[in-house]
Scaffold this motif. Structure first.
Motif, short mmCIF file in Angstrom:
data_model
loop_
_atom_site.label_atom_id
_atom_site.label_comp_id
_atom_site.label_asym_id
_atom_site.label_seq_id
_atom_site.Cartn_x
_atom_site.Cartn_y
_atom_site.Cartn_z
N GLU A 18 31.21 45.81 27.41
CA GLU A 18 30.99 46.12 28.77
C GLU A 18 32.43 45.67 29.20
O GLU A 18 32.58 46.25 30.49
CB GLU A 18 29.88 45.33 29.21
N ALA A 19 32.34 44.12 29.09
CA ALA A 19 34.05 43.31 29.53
C ALA A 19 34.87 44.53 29.41
O ALA A 19 35.69 44.55 29.99
CB ALA A 19 33.80 42.05 29.09
N LEU A 20 35.27 44.60 28.17
CA LEU A 20 35.75 45.91 27.50
C LEU A 20 35.99 47.13 28.10
O LEU A 20 37.38 47.19 28.97
CB LEU A 20 36.17 45.77 26.62
N LEU A 21 35.06 47.77 28.59
CA LEU A 21 34.39 48.98 29.98
C LEU A 21 35.31 48.17 30.79
O LEU A 21 35.94 49.95 31.87
CB LEU A 21 33.35 49.76 29.01
N ARG A 22 34.98 47.47 31.26
CA ARG A 22 35.12 47.18 32.83
C ARG A 22 36.85 46.98 32.93
O ARG A 22 37.58 47.39 34.12
CB ARG A 22 34.74 46.02 33.35
N ARG A 23 37.33 45.77 31.92
CA ARG A 23 39.30 45.71 32.04
C ARG A 23 39.99 47.29 31.75
O ARG A 23 40.92 47.51 32.59
CB ARG A 23 38.48 45.06 30.57
N GLY A 24 39.25 48.26 30.98
CA GLY A 24 39.95 49.25 31.21
C GLY A 24 39.80 50.18 31.92
O GLY A 24 40.77 50.70 32.65
N ARG A 25 38.97 50.32 32.87
CA ARG A 25 38.82 50.97 33.77
C ARG A 25 39.91 49.80 35.68
O ARG A 25 39.88 50.89 36.42
CB ARG A 25 37.16 50.46 34.70
N VAL A 26 39.54 48.85 35.08
CA VAL A 26 40.92 47.97 36.82
C VAL A 26 42.12 48.34 35.81
O VAL A 26 42.80 48.20 36.58
CB VAL A 26 40.61 46.14 35.99
N ALA A 27 42.25 48.10 34.27
CA ALA A 27 43.73 48.50 34.07
C ALA A 27 44.39 49.84 34.36
O ALA A 27 45.05 50.00 34.95
CB ALA A 27 43.89 48.73 32.44
N ARG A 28 42.97 50.68 34.36
CA ARG A 28 43.15 52.18 34.56
C ARG A 28 43.90 52.61 36.39
O ARG A 28 44.54 53.28 37.19
CB ARG A 28 42.38 53.17 34.00
N SER A 29 42.77 51.72 36.60
CA SER A 29 42.84 51.87 38.57
C SER A 29 43.99 51.06 39.28
O SER A 29 44.58 51.56 40.04
CB SER A 29 41.62 51.46 39.40
N GLY A 30 45.37 49.95 37.72
CA GLY A 30 45.41 49.44 38.36
C GLY A 30 47.05 50.29 38.21
O GLY A 30 47.97 50.34 38.67
N TRP A 31 47.13 50.91 37.16
CA TRP A 31 48.10 51.41 36.55
C TRP A 31 48.18 53.56 38.05
O TRP A 31 49.55 53.78 38.31
CB TRP A 31 48.02 52.86 35.46
#
Length: 148
Positions: A18-31
């Motif tokens: 879940e943390a990896l998925l959340r981090r992936g969403r945050v990274a995508r949002s940042g990009w």
């Protein structure tokens, strides 16, 4: 250190997953935010002299590639910027008129730098070498085949 999942447990319910998925969403949002900011600055460059529009679109393209395939496709298919972006992505090509404009801009910029800053010889040479290296790199880029 994250705890290991129990044997037979669903990996989708792991706290680490879940943390990896959340981090992936945050990274995508940042990009995505960075890409949108770069497009906005590029749009301002349409109206402000000396602010390079295509350069900011080139920087936005990999941001959208990491965040929004739809916006990446929009940029690549844009009637004004698309051909240059596709040529750069395919072969690193720069249109001849852009090479000429870049070299003239660097020469003018160096002239203004020399007049207004009045640098010492060492600093002036360092800036000149940097600009010359940039100009050589730009000149050596291929020219797009459809726009020679």
């Amino acid at each position: 250190m994250p705890a290991l999942a129990e044997p037979g447990a669903d990996p989708g319910t792991e706290p680490a997953a879940e943390a990896l998925l959340r981090r992936g969403r945050v990274a995508r949002s940042g990009w995505l935010v960075l890409g949108l900011l770069l497009v906005a600055v590029g749009f301002v460059g349409i109206f402000v002299p000396l602010l390079p529009t295509t350069d900011f679109m080139l920087l936005a393209l990999p941001c959208f590639a990491r965040s929004s395939p739809r916006l990446e496709a929009w940029l690549l298919n844009h009637p004004r910027f698309g051909p240059s972006l596709r040529a750069w992505r395919a072969t690193g090509a720069v249109p001849r008129h852009a090479k000429i404009a870049a070299c003239i801009g660097m020469m003018a910029g160096y002239g203004l730098f020399w007049l207004h800053v009045q640098p010492g010889l060492g600093f002036a040479l360092a800036v000149a070498v940097g600009m010359l290296a940039s100009a050589i790199w730009i000149i050596r880029r291929p020219v797009p085949e459809d726009k020679a």
